[in-house]
Design a protein around this motif. Structure first.
Motif, PDB file in Angstrom:
ATOM      1  N   ALA A  98       1.054  -1.472  -0.129  1.00 60.43           N
ATOM      2  CA  ALA A  98       0.229   0.272  -0.683  1.00 60.43           C
ATOM      3  C   ALA A  98       0.784   0.988   0.194  1.00 60.43           C
ATOM      4  N   ILE A  99       1.802   1.305   0.858  1.00 56.49           N
ATOM      5  CA  ILE A  99       2.643   2.547   1.007  1.00 56.49           C
ATOM      6  C   ILE A  99       3.102   2.791  -0.386  1.00 56.49           C
ATOM      7  N   THR A 100       4.268   1.383  -1.171  1.00 51.08           N
ATOM      8  CA  THR A 100       5.262   1.336  -2.326  1.00 51.08           C
ATOM      9  C   THR A 100       3.946   2.305  -3.470  1.00 51.08           C
ATOM     10  N   GLN A 101       2.577   1.897  -3.890  1.00 53.61           N
ATOM     11  CA  GLN A 101       1.765   1.696  -3.994  1.00 53.61           C
ATOM     12  C   GLN A 101       1.173   3.894  -4.420  1.00 53.61           C
ATOM     13  N   ALA A 102       1.377   4.136  -2.836  1.00 55.56           N
ATOM     14  CA  ALA A 102       1.444   5.593  -2.755  1.00 55.56           C
ATOM     15  C   ALA A 102       2.356   6.711  -3.390  1.00 55.56           C
ATOM     16  N   ILE A 146       4.340   0.034 -13.213  1.00 51.37           N
ATOM     17  CA  ILE A 146       5.117  -0.658 -11.737  1.00 51.37           C
ATOM     18  C   ILE A 146       4.748  -1.504 -12.076  1.00 51.37           C
ATOM     19  N   ASN A 147       5.306  -2.621 -11.435  1.00 48.96           N
ATOM     20  CA  ASN A 147       4.566  -3.954 -10.872  1.00 48.96           C
ATOM     21  C   ASN A 147       6.041  -4.400  -9.699  1.00 48.96           C
ATOM     22  N   ILE A 148       5.337  -4.385  -8.360  1.00 49.58           N
ATOM     23  CA  ILE A 148       5.448  -4.505  -7.258  1.00 49.58           C
ATOM     24  C   ILE A 148       6.147  -6.104  -6.678  1.00 49.58           C
ATOM     25  N   THR A 149       6.701  -6.991  -6.454  1.00 55.27           N
ATOM     26  CA  THR A 149       6.246  -7.693  -5.950  1.00 55.27           C
ATOM     27  C   THR A 149       7.052  -7.762  -4.613  1.00 55.27           C
TER      28      THR A 149
END
Length: 265
Positions: free
Chosen positions: A136-140, A149-152
């Motif tokens: 959640a924080i990364t996307q924010a 943005i593709n985060i694992t």
């Protein structure tokens, strides 16, 4: 990206750094005293636990909508030593950022309670949902609507939390909790500090530092929490300028937070 590296408070264990650097301050300080001394921090925080999770008060349980606002940033050792991205982070001053966070009840079944030395009077064990919070924080901070943005996020929880966040172009942030302390001056006031070792890897380049997150929370009533939070960035013992800092932080960021309870599905 540098803003996220400093802010990401999903944090983790590298005991070797403690052995090499002798990081423990000569005199232990209480967490309330440390908070009151801000911004005059000249050493790393006193850590009471070297493994496991911070145990939050029962009033943290659930999912919250957080509004976080950077209100102050300081570079105590400037101009000689400045954290990468410090100037760019100034663009976030007084700019509210919103994201959800979750705290979950990990109280074991009654038949297993005997095995937990820190479970007192059947008090619920409320801990952060690190994977949910990290995503959640990364996307924010990186932009939830950006297609590139593709985060694992990978989480190892034992013996202490270790978080691996994989970004595009095979960039990775590895955060390992070194330890934490917590304090409850009264039932509606909770303080916590956590120190993590952070390793950012991009191709053949690596950047190491240590990040302290110290937060004072206030329970304002059902579904409402306010908080002040300080993120302090320290050089790793592997940095050429490490001994010049004398264990002082090279960057300090102060945030004001509000947490509003979200309805559970």
């Amino acid at each position: 990206m540098s803003r996220f590296l400093v802010r990401l408070t999903v944090l983790f264990l590298c005991n070797l750094l403690w052995l090499v650097a002798g990081m423990a301050p000569a005199l232990a300080e209480s967490l309330p005293d440390r908070w009151d001394a801000y911004p005059h921090w000249s050493n790393l925080p006193t850590l009471e636990q070297r493994k496991g999770e911070i145990h939050y008060p029962e009033w943290f349980a659930g999912t919250w909508q957080v509004t976080s606002t950077l209100t102050e940033q300081l570079a105590p050792l400037a101009p000689d030593i400045v954290s990468p991205g410090f100037a760019k982070n100034g663009t976030y001053l007084e700019q509210p950022v919103e994201f959800p966070v979750r705290f979950i009840d990990q109280t074991p079944l009654p038949e297993f309670n005997w095995a937990l030395s820190d479970l007192v009077n059947n008090t619920p064990l409320i801990v952060p949902d690190r994977r949910f919070n990290a995503e959640a924080i990364t996307q924010a901070y990186l932009g939830k609507n950006r297609e590139d943005i593709n985060i694992t996020v990978q989480v190892k929880e034992q013996p202490s939390p270790r978080l691996v966040t994989v970004f595009p172009q095979h960039q990775r942030l590895v955060s390992t909790v070194l330890g934490y302390s917590q304090s409850s001056p009264d039932p509606d006031h909770f303080l916590a500090t956590e120190l993590t070792n952070q390793q950012f890897i991009a191709g053949g380049t690596q950047y190491l530092n240590q990040v302290e997150t110290t937060t004072a929370y206030y329970h304002l009533g059902p579904g409402k929490i306010s908080a002040s939070q300080v993120t302090a960035v320290y050089l790793s013992p592997t940095d050429p300028d490490y001994f010049a800092t004398g264990h002082q932080p090279i960057a300090l960021y102060r945030y004001e937070l509000t947490l509003e309870a979200l309805p559970e599905p």
